[in-house]
Design an enzyme around this catalytic site. Sequence first.
Site, PDB file in Angstrom:
ATOM      1  N   HIS A 230      43.332  48.861 -39.984  1.00  0.00           N
ATOM      2  CA  HIS A 230      43.455  47.435 -40.264  1.00  0.00           C
ATOM      3  C   HIS A 230      44.696  47.234 -41.127  1.00  0.00           C
ATOM      4  O   HIS A 230      45.095  48.130 -41.882  1.00  0.00           O
ATOM      5  CB  HIS A 230      42.198  46.966 -41.000  1.00  0.00           C
ATOM      6  CG  HIS A 230      42.056  45.492 -41.155  1.00  0.00           C
ATOM      7  ND1 HIS A 230      42.722  44.782 -42.134  1.00  0.00           N
ATOM      8  CD2 HIS A 230      41.294  44.583 -40.487  1.00  0.00           C
ATOM      9  CE1 HIS A 230      42.387  43.503 -42.053  1.00  0.00           C
ATOM     10  NE2 HIS A 230      41.528  43.351 -41.061  1.00  0.00           N
TER      11      HIS A 230
ATOM     12  N   ASP B 238      38.137  53.274 -45.463  1.00  0.00           N
ATOM     13  CA  ASP B 238      37.886  51.848 -45.259  1.00  0.00           C
ATOM     14  C   ASP B 238      36.557  51.722 -44.528  1.00  0.00           C
ATOM     15  O   ASP B 238      36.462  52.034 -43.342  1.00  0.00           O
ATOM     16  CB  ASP B 238      39.027  51.238 -44.447  1.00  0.00           C
ATOM     17  CG  ASP B 238      38.796  49.780 -44.098  1.00  0.00           C
ATOM     18  OD1 ASP B 238      37.758  49.214 -44.503  1.00  0.00           O
ATOM     19  OD2 ASP B 238      39.655  49.197 -43.404  1.00  0.00           O
TER      20      ASP B 238
ATOM     21  N   GLN C 282      33.616  48.085 -41.746  1.00  0.00           N
ATOM     22  CA  GLN C 282      32.845  48.008 -40.509  1.00  0.00           C
ATOM     23  C   GLN C 282      31.723  49.039 -40.476  1.00  0.00           C
ATOM     24  O   GLN C 282      30.892  49.011 -39.572  1.00  0.00           O
ATOM     25  CB  GLN C 282      33.766  48.203 -39.297  1.00  0.00           C
ATOM     26  CG  GLN C 282      34.819  47.139 -39.105  1.00  0.00           C
ATOM     27  CD  GLN C 282      34.255  45.808 -38.651  1.00  0.00           C
ATOM     28  OE1 GLN C 282      33.142  45.727 -38.145  1.00  0.00           O
ATOM     29  NE2 GLN C 282      35.022  44.735 -38.827  1.00  0.00           N
TER      30      GLN C 282
ATOM     31  N   LYS D 212      30.768  41.009 -44.212  1.00  0.00           N
ATOM     32  CA  LYS D 212      30.475  41.645 -42.927  1.00  0.00           C
ATOM     33  C   LYS D 212      29.064  42.236 -42.883  1.00  0.00           C
ATOM     34  O   LYS D 212      28.618  42.685 -41.826  1.00  0.00           O
ATOM     35  CB  LYS D 212      31.515  42.721 -42.614  1.00  0.00           C
ATOM     36  CG  LYS D 212      32.914  42.157 -42.398  1.00  0.00           C
ATOM     37  CD  LYS D 212      33.891  43.221 -41.946  1.00  0.00           C
ATOM     38  CE  LYS D 212      35.334  42.716 -41.993  1.00  0.00           C
ATOM     39  NZ  LYS D 212      35.599  41.675 -40.998  1.00  0.00           N
TER      40      LYS D 212
ATOM     41  N   CYS E 160      44.025  41.838 -36.731  1.00  0.00           N
ATOM     42  CA  CYS E 160      44.680  42.489 -37.890  1.00  0.00           C
ATOM     43  C   CYS E 160      44.949  43.966 -37.618  1.00  0.00           C
ATOM     44  O   CYS E 160      44.907  44.796 -38.535  1.00  0.00           O
ATOM     45  CB  CYS E 160      43.834  42.324 -39.161  1.00  0.00           C
ATOM     46  SG  CYS E 160      43.690  40.621 -39.706  1.00  0.00           S
TER      47      CYS E 160
END
Length: 471
Positions: free
Chosen positions: A185, A263, A266, A289, A429
Amino acid sequence: MDGGGIAISGRQLSTHAKLVLPLQHPQRSLHAQRGHDTRRQALASPPEAEPLVASTSGQDNRRAVGEEIRSDFPILHQMVHGDKQLIYFDNGATSQKPKQVLEALRAYNEGYNANVHRGVHYLAAKATSAFEEAREKIARLVNARSSREIVFTSNGTAALNLVAHSWGRSNLRPGDEVIVSVAEHHSNIVPWQMTCQATGATLRVVPLTKDTQEVDMQAFKDMLSEKTKIVALVYVSNMLGSVLDTDYIAEETRKVGAKLLLDCSQAVPNMPLDVQSLGADWIAATGHKFCGPTGIGFLWGRSEVLEQMPPYLGGGEMIEHVYLDHSTYAPPPSRFEPGTPPIAEAIGMGAAADYISDLGLENIHSYEQEMGGYLYEKLSAVPGLTIYGPPPEKRGSPLCSFNVEGVHATDLSTFLDFEGIAVRSGHHCTQPLHHHLGINASARASPYIYNTKGEVDTFVDELRSVLKFLK
């Protein structure tokens, strides 16, 4: 509606009663433990608290997901464009909030709105208690050793920037190397570009495998050297859905003495995470999210690593003592939380952590594997449609990014919206990833815990109709 349920698309959905328990007495805050007199006073004799919606986290009984929890999400029960039942398949961008989170936000704003860690009055003590309780909930969600390892940030992007600009700028030198992948991202590319430009370090990019479009592990291993100081990779891709082999990544990263940042924006919504066994030094995630509010996220970091990091931003709350010629700084996490924090949002994110914990992350992951496989199968049968990323069994998220030959993704998404179906279009993104794949944009359908196979069927049927019209 009959029998206390809500009928959606001809199906009966059950309603669920809220469990209401009194909020526990406020405990001493992190700041009070540092010896700030006013904060100690605020929490020393806590007032009686009013009832709030409480969590049932830790119980063995896990609620079903999918259709069974739809009544928890008021926003899903609406018609759009006049007579179209909303089908929300844009959860990769942001998920919806259950009533439990909305109630937590309402309770703070209506009942005990006050700043935290400062005042000695009733509302300040209650707000401080709820704010720090939210930190503890996030710590339990990812199995941190202590809530002091959780730093509240404005989102996942801010958490990644915190590592890049605090640890990165104080540790990287000319000749050092930072490793990312082409699947990142923008929030895990741009901060490292800025940091490398400021420090003289070199940014290196791991490619993808040609067949399954996953991070190429052999290329990653070949790229590692004594020059590598930090590896920053996405755990679950927001465009490909691919899941990283973190065991291998962590093992190889440790061999060269480098740090590992993941990261997990998600990943947190879709699977269990145990930071004590993950092998990372930091993980970054965003609250919106996983059913929480926008404007709030968190950074988990190993306590010994956080202790070595300098402040990223200066101001109130992150200090111990301020003089005209110098200042001394508070220990983590306060060191990285200057100014008035997003209090309501943190409390809401804590309620969201309770919510998905009560459902059970294993339960969520199993359901999403089933949903993702079903969506992949249905889309694969559409003529001229290409799905990007690995097959369903290698995905950590049920999302599918795709294109249809001869149709622009934005046109496709626009016409689907006319039918009440919300999907994402654009580069998500991940412009470098799209360039790598030789495309300018893609459409993305990303279901979540409250979506159903019936909605997938409707989506694919409408997709076929839209393609017939456009072609």
